[in-house]
Design an enzyme around this catalytic site. Structure first.
Site, PDB file in Angstrom:
ATOM      1  N   GLY B  30      75.898 -29.734 -25.463  1.00 14.71           N
ATOM      2  CA  GLY B  30      76.760 -31.124 -25.283  1.00 14.71           C
ATOM      3  C   GLY B  30      78.011 -30.293 -25.696  1.00 14.71           C
ATOM      4  N   ASP B  34      79.728 -33.540 -30.038  1.00 13.48           N
ATOM      5  CA  ASP B  34      78.903 -34.582 -29.677  1.00 13.48           C
ATOM      6  C   ASP B  34      77.632 -34.435 -30.833  1.00 13.48           C
ATOM      7  OD1 ASP B  34      80.037 -35.119 -27.510  1.00 13.48           O
ATOM      8  OD2 ASP B  34      78.819 -34.204 -25.914  1.00 13.48           O
ATOM      9  N   GLY B  35      77.677 -33.669 -31.630  1.00 15.68           N
ATOM     10  CA  GLY B  35      76.472 -33.687 -32.657  1.00 15.68           C
ATOM     11  C   GLY B  35      75.576 -32.873 -32.426  1.00 15.68           C
ATOM     12  N   GLY B 466      94.435  10.957  -5.719  1.00 13.67           N
ATOM     13  CA  GLY B 466      95.531  11.391  -6.463  1.00 13.67           C
ATOM     14  C   GLY B 466      96.701  10.333  -6.274  1.00 13.67           C
ATOM     15  N   LEU B 467      97.628  10.192  -7.078  1.00 11.65           N
ATOM     16  CA  LEU B 467      98.715   9.163  -6.985  1.00 11.65           C
ATOM     17  C   LEU B 467      99.341   9.155  -5.799  1.00 11.65           C
ATOM     18  CD1 LEU B 467     100.193   9.768 -10.550  1.00 11.65           C
ATOM     19  CD2 LEU B 467      98.994   7.917  -9.998  1.00 11.65           C
ATOM     20  N   SER B 540      92.629   6.257  -3.674  1.00 17.49           N
ATOM     21  CA  SER B 540      91.485   5.769  -4.326  1.00 17.49           C
ATOM     22  C   SER B 540      91.253   5.752  -5.771  1.00 17.49           C
ATOM     23  CB  SER B 540      90.070   6.479  -3.592  1.00 17.49           C
ATOM     24  OG  SER B 540      90.593   8.105  -3.621  1.00 17.49           O
TER      25      SER B 540
END
Lengths: 295, 637
Positions: B30, B34-35, B466-467, B540
Site C-alpha cells: 500500500g 495506508d497503515g 583507445g581515446l 570502444s
C-alpha cells in the site's frame, strides 16, 4: 506430508554449496545450530556435510557447551575449527571488567572476522532466524558481505523466488541463513520429533546462580567475581538462549523435559532475546552490530 | 489461536498439528500512510504473537518515534531498520510469522515507495496472496495501480483489497462500495479476477481478527478469517513432474544421486523420466532421503533421486515426466523488471539464472516498456531502475523451462551483472520464440580452417581501443599496409567509416554505443571466419562490450591492443578538431570529456605512444602478426 520449512532449508544448503569454493558453518552450540547441523546432514546424505564447523570461543562459554561441541564434532566425524581472539585473550578482555559491548566486539565480532579472513571462507552458514529480532526480519537468506565483512541494510541484493545469487567478487563473502523462516517454536518441535541432541542447559536443573538486577546469572566457574556478601544459591533454572555464561540470563523453571520446555515456550510472555544482555544496550543495537560484522 | 495449553498430551497433539499445518505466504502492500505496517502489527498483537518485553520496548519507542501520539504505534513492530524508524517509512521487506489454529503464515511487509519497487518484488515473488491496502479517504491511487500491476506480473492470483481507515469515513458503506467498484474495473484487465474486498480499521481493529459491529452492512469475513480459509494453490501438485537438478551427490564410486526440490508433480520409483535439455530417457531407481528410501515425493519436497541408467546429468538440467516433458529453448519473450541503477542495455551480456542453470544471456530487443503507474506501452532503447518491459531474451545455451504462468520455478529468472555480480533484473518467461528450433547450423564442408589454409595465414581480429586521437587509425592503417605488402589478406574496420554505412542509424548514447560495438564485433567475426586478418579501430570505451567482442572469438583469435595515449596528449593533437568542439559543448557524449573511457585490464598489447614512435609500434606488431605470436596476459612494446 511435506515439512515445508525443512525442504526449504535443505534447498538453501544445496544451493549455497553448489556455488561455494570454501564454505564453513558457524557452530554456536545452541539449539539453532543443532537444528541447522541436523538439516545439513539431511541435505547431503549419504555424503557428510561438505564443510567444517567454526566455533568462535570467547573462553567464557558454559563448560557444558564446550563438552557438547566436542562430542558432536567427534560423533559426526566433522572437522571443528575453534578460534579465539588471541590479542583479546592476552589483554584479558572479559565481560565483567570491560562490559558486555566491548567484550562482544573484541571476542566475538573481531574474532569472527579474524577467523573468516584467516581461512578465506566465501560462504558462511549461520543459524539466525527472522523471528528473533527486527533487523533480522529484514535480512536476506543469502546475505552479502563486502570485503570488510560489512552488511549494508539499505542496499541488499534483491532475492526473488528461490533463485539465490551466489556470485561474489574476490574478498567478498555471503552469509547464508538456512533457518531464516523458522520460529522458536518450530525449532523446539523439530528437536523433539527428530530427537536432536542439545546442550542440557536448556532443561531445568538445580544450578548455582546469583541475582544481578532482573537477571539470574549462573556461576559456571570461579572466574565469576562475587560482590561482598554475595553467595550463589541453588535454584531450578534453565536457559532459552546460550552464549557467554556471564551474559546469558537463566530463569526459574521446573521444565525438565523437552515437552515441558515446549509447554513453557507456548505460554511464554517474553521473547527469547530478553535473556541476552547484549541486545538491550540500545535501540537498533543488533542492526549496528550486524553492520560491523556480527552474526 | 494462542489458547493457554497445559496438559502434556495436549501439547504433543498441538505440536503434531503444528508440523502439518498448511502454510500461506502473503504480502501486504500500500502507499506510505495506508497503515500496512500498523495492520501487521495489529494482527501480531491480536493473535498474541507479541511478547511482554517487546510490548514494553514498543511503548517506549512509540513515545520517541511513533506517529500515534500517546497510543501504541504498531507500525514500529515491523519497521526494523533504524533508518526506517527515523524516516517513518518502510525501505525493505520484513518477514513476520504467526500461527492460528488452522494455518501458519509468513507475511512479507513490502515497501510502497516507487524507489523500493525491487524490494516489493522480492516479497511478492514467494507470496500466494496479496493484501492491498487503500486509505478509505483517498480511494484508488496511482500507487495502488503500480502495486497491483507488480502483484499481477509476479503471478499472484489472490488479492484482498483492504479498505483501511474506515473509522475516518464513519464506516460509510457507499464510500466502500465506490472504491471497490473503481478497483475492480482497473484490476480485472490485469488478470486479477479473484479480488475480495474488506472494510477495516487497523488502528481500531475493525474486521481484522473478528467481524466488527461498526460495519453491519458488510457480510463477508474478517481479514484473518479470510486468510485462514482462502483456497491454497494446488496447481504445482497437480502439474507433471519436474525436478531441477541442484547438486550431484557422489560420496563414493557406488552412489550417484541427483539432488533437488520437486518443482511440480510427484515422482515414484520406476517412473520414466527425461533428462533435459539432452532429451535422454531413463527410469527412477530410488528416492533417497536421510530417513530411508521413500515410495513417493511431492511438489515442494527436497529429495535425492538415483537413476536406473548411467546417463549424463549435471546441475542445471531438469528431470521431468517422460510423457509430459517441458520445452527446451534459447530464445524467449519475457517480462523483465530492472532492479539496478545502471541501465539495462540490449546487446550487453549478463548471466541469467533460471532454476539451477546459470547461462550467458543477452536482451536482444526491448519490445516495449510498460509505464508501471499507467500501464501505457512506451518505446525504449534501455531500461532504468524499477522499469518494466517486455523483451526478447537470448541465451547462449538451450535450457528446459515452463512458462512462468504455469510454473514459477521453471519460468522465473534473474539477471546478474558480470562485473559487479549484483542481481540486476528479475524476469518471467512468457513463451519460447521458435527461432531456436528453426535455424539449424549448416555443417559446411568448406570450413574456416579450409579458408585460412587457402590464404596461408592465421585469421585473427586485432582490436584497437583507445581515446579519440590516440593514434589508433594511424597505427592500424600502417599495419594493414605492411601486412598487405607481405601478401596477407586483411580488412580494416574503422569507427568513422562504419558509422557512415552499417551503423549510420546509431547515435553516441550509451545504448547505441553498445549496439555499435556489437555489430562491428559480429562483422569482424564473420570476416575472421572467412579467413581474414581483421583490424578493428574503434574507441570502444566500455570493458563489457570489448569482453562481448572477445567472447565471439576462439582462443588466440582476438588480440586487444590498447593504444594508450593520455587525454592531454590526445587533446593537444586534436587532429579532427573534435576535442575543441566537445569542450565548447557542441558534441555530446564525447569519450574522455563527458563520457567515460574504461581502460583494458589485461590487453594482449599495450602501446604507450608517448614513449614509442609510431614506426616502432607498427614494426613490432607486424612481426608478431606474421608469427601469430601473442604473449599473454600483456605484452608491452
Amino acid at each position: 506430508m511435506t515439512n515445508v520449512l525443512e525442504a526449504e532449508s535443505i534447498e538453501i544448503f544445496r544451493e549455497a554449496i553448489a556455488g561455494a569454493s570454501n564454505p564453513v558453518m558457524m557452530y554456536s552450540i545452541g539449539k539453532d545450530s543443532s537444528v541447522m547441523l541436523h538439516l545439513a546432514r539431511k541435505a547431503f546424505y549419504p555424503a557428510p556435510p561438505p564443510f567444517p564447523l567454526l566455533h568462535i570461543d570467547t573462553t567464557w562459554k558454559f563448560r557444558e557447551m564446550i563438552a557438547h561441541r566436542d562430542r558432536t564434532a567427534a560423533e559426526l566425524g566433522m572437522r571443528l575449527i575453534v578460534h579465539t581472539n588471541q590479542e583479546g585473550l592476552a589483554q584479558g578482555v572479559n565481560p565483567f571488567t570491560h562490559g558486555s559491548a566491548y567484550h562482544t566486539d573484541v571476542m566475538k565480532t573481531q574474532a569472527l572476522k579474524q577467523a573468516l579472513d584467516q581461512h578465506k571462507f566465501d560462504v558462511v552458514f549461520g543459524g539466525a532466524r527472522r523471528d528473533e529480532e527486527k533487523s533480522r526480519a529484514k535480512e536476506r537468506i543469502f546475505s552479502f558481505r563486502s570485503a570488510g565483512h560489512r552488511w549494508d541494510p539499505k542496499n541488499q541484493r534483491p532475492e526473488l523466488w528461490n533463485l539465490y545469487n551466489t556470485r561474489i567478487r574476490p574478498g567478498e563473502s555471503i552469509r547464508v541463513f538456512p533457518i531464516s523462516n523458522w520460529t522458536e517454536l518450530d525449532i523446539w518441535q523439530y528437536i523433539m520429533t527428530e530427537n536432536i541432541p542439545i546442550v542440557p542447559l536448556y532443561l531445568a536443573k538445580k544450578r548455582p546462580v546469583v541475582r544481578r538486577g532482573d537477571m539470574l546469572i549462573m556461576v559456571d566457574d570461579d572466574r565469576m567475581p562475587l560482590e561482598p556478601g554475595e553467595v550463589p544459591e541453588m535454584k531450578s533454572v534453565r536457559f532459552r538462549t546460550l552464549g557467554c555464561y556471564p551474559l546469558s540470563a537463566a530463569f526459574e523453571s521446573t521444565a525438565e523435559t523437552l515437552l515441558e520446555v515446549v509447554a513453557e515456550t507456548l505460554n511464554a510472555r517474553s521473547s527469547e532475546r530478553q535473556g541476552r544482555l547484549i541486545d538491550s544496550d540500545s535501540i537498533g543495537s543488533m542492526e549496528r552490530k550486524k553492520q560491523e560484522g556480527y552474526f | 489461536m494462542d489458547a493457554r495449553i497445559e496438559p502434556m498430551n495436549d501439547i504433543a497433539r498441538y505440536l503434531t498439528a503444528q508440523a502439518t499445518k498448511p502454510l500461506l505466504r502473503f504480502i501486504t502492500c500500500g502507499s506510505v500512510d495506508d497503515g500496512k505496517s500498523s495492520l501487521i502489527g495489529r494482527m501480531l498483537y491480536e493473535s498474541k504473537q507479541i511478547f511482554d518485553d517487546q510490548l514494553g520496548a514498543l511503548e517506549s519507542e512509540s513515545k520517541r518515534y511513533g506517529t500515534q501520539g500517546e497510543r501504541i504505534d504498531f507500525a514500529l513492530l515491523v519497521d526494523g531498520l533504524q533508518a526506517e524508524r527515523e524516516q517513518g517509512i518502510t525501505i525493505d521487506v520484513a518477514y513476520r510469522f504467526f500461527t492460528t489454529d488452522r494455518r501458519r503464515f509468513i507475511v512479507a511487509d513490502t515497501p510502497g515507495h516507487e524507489q523500493y519497487t525491487r524490494n516489493m518484488a522480492t516479497g511478492a515473488s514467494t507470496a500466494a496472496l496479496a493484501v492491498i491496502l487503500i486509505d478509505a479517504r483517498k480511494g484508488v491511487l496511482i500507487q495502488t495501480r503500480r502495486h497491483s500491476r507488480i502483484v499481477a506480473m509476479m503471478g499472484i492470483r489472490q488479492v484482498v483489497l483492504a479498505v483501511n481507515k474506515m473509522d475516518l469515513v464513519d464506516y460509510d458503506a457507499a464510500t466502500f462500495d465506490a472504491i471497490v467498484a473503481d478497483y475492480r474495473a482497473f484490476a480485472s484487465p490485469l488478470g486479477l479476477s479473484s479480488v475480495q474486498a474488506i472494510p477495516l480499521s487497523a488502528l481500531e481493529g475493525d474486521n481484522v481478527v473478528t467481524r466488527s459491529p461498526n460495519t453491519p452492512w458488510y457480510v463477508g469475513p474478517a481479514l484473518l478469517e479470510l486468510l485462514e480459509t482462502v483456497p491454497l494453490d494446488e496447481r504445482d501438485a497437480e502439474a507433471p513432474f519436474r525436478l531441477p537438478v541442484q547438486w550431484v551427490n557422489r560420496p563414493n564410486l557406488d552412489f550417484r544421486g541427483y539432488c533437488g526440490r520437486v518443482a511440480s508433480g510427484r515422482v515414484t520409483p520406476g517412473q520414466r523420466v527425461r533428462v533435459l535439455p539432452s532429451g535422454v530417457e531413463t527410469t527412477v531407481r530410488a528416492i533417497v532421503t536421510f530417513e530411508g528410501e521413500r515410495e513417493v515425493a511431492l511438489a515442494g519436497d527436497s529429495i535425492t533421486l538415483t537413476l536406473a541408467d548411467e546417463v549424463d546429468v549435471s546441475r542445471g538440467d531438469v528431470l521431468a515426466d517422460a510423457s509430459a516433458a517441458p520445452e527446451v529453448a534459447d530464445q524467449f519473450e519475457a517480462r523483465l523488471l530492472w532492479m539496478a541503477e545502471h541501465p539495462l542495455l540490449p546487446g550487453r551480456s549478463y548471466t541469467a539464472k533460471l532454476h539451477c542453470k546459470e547461462v550467458e544471456a543477452t536482451v536482444t530487443d526491448i519490445k516495449y516498456r510498460e509505464d508501471v503507474n499507467s500501464g501505457a506501452q512506451l518505446a525504449a532503447k534501455s531500461l532504468g531502475l524499477n522499469e518494466i518491459a517486455v523483451v526478447t531474451l537470448s541465451l547462449a545455451r538451450t535450457v528446459a523451462f515452463d512458462p512462468y504462468a504455469k510454473n514459477r520455478t521453471l519460468g522465473g529468472f534473474i539477471l546478474i551483472d558480470k562485473l559487479t555480480q549484483e542481481t540486476v533484473g528479475a524476469g518471467m518467461i512468457d513463451f519460447a520464440l521458435r527461432r531456436a528450433a528453426n535455424i539449424h547450423w549448416q555443417a559446411l564442408t568448406v570450413n574456416r580452417s579450409a579458408r585460412a589454409a587457402a590464404k596461408n595465414q592465421q585469421p585473427m581480429c586485432l582490436w584497437f581501443t583507445g581515446l579519440s586521437g590516440s593514434g589508433k587509425s594511424t597505427i592500424s592503417n600502417l599495419l594493414e599496409k605492411r601486412l598487405h605488402a607481405e601478401g596477407r589478406h586483411t580488412y580494416l574496420l574503422d569507427g568513422d567509416n562504419v558509422r557512415h554505412g552499417l551503423n549510420r542509424d546509431l547515435s553516441f548514447t550509451e545504448a547505441d554505443r553498445v549496439e555499435n560495438i556489437r555489430r562491428v564485433a559480429e562483422v569482424a567475426k564473420l570476416m575472421v571466419d572467412a579467413g581474414l586478418i581483421v583490424l578493428v579501430s574503434f574507441i570502444s570505451p566500455y570493458r563489457a562490450e570489448r569482453r562481448l567482442a572477445r567472447s565471439l572469438f576462439g582462443t588466440g583469435e582476438f588480440v586487444e591492443i590498447f593504444v594508450d595515449t593520455p587525454l592531454e596528449e590526445c587533446e593537444r593533437r586534436d587532429s579532427k578538431g573534435l576535442y575543441a568542439q566537445a569542450r565548447r559543448g557542441e558534441i555530446k557524449n564525447f569519450t574522455g570529456i563527458d563520457s567515460d573511457y574504461e581502460a583494458p585490464d589485461a590487453p594482449e598489447v599495450h602501446l604507450l605512444t608517448v614513449q614509442q614512435s609510431i614506426e616502432e609500434c607498427v614494426a613490432e606488431l607486424t612481426r608478431r602478426v606474421l608469427a601469430a605470436q601473442w604473449l599473454s596476459p600483456e605484452y608491452q612494446i
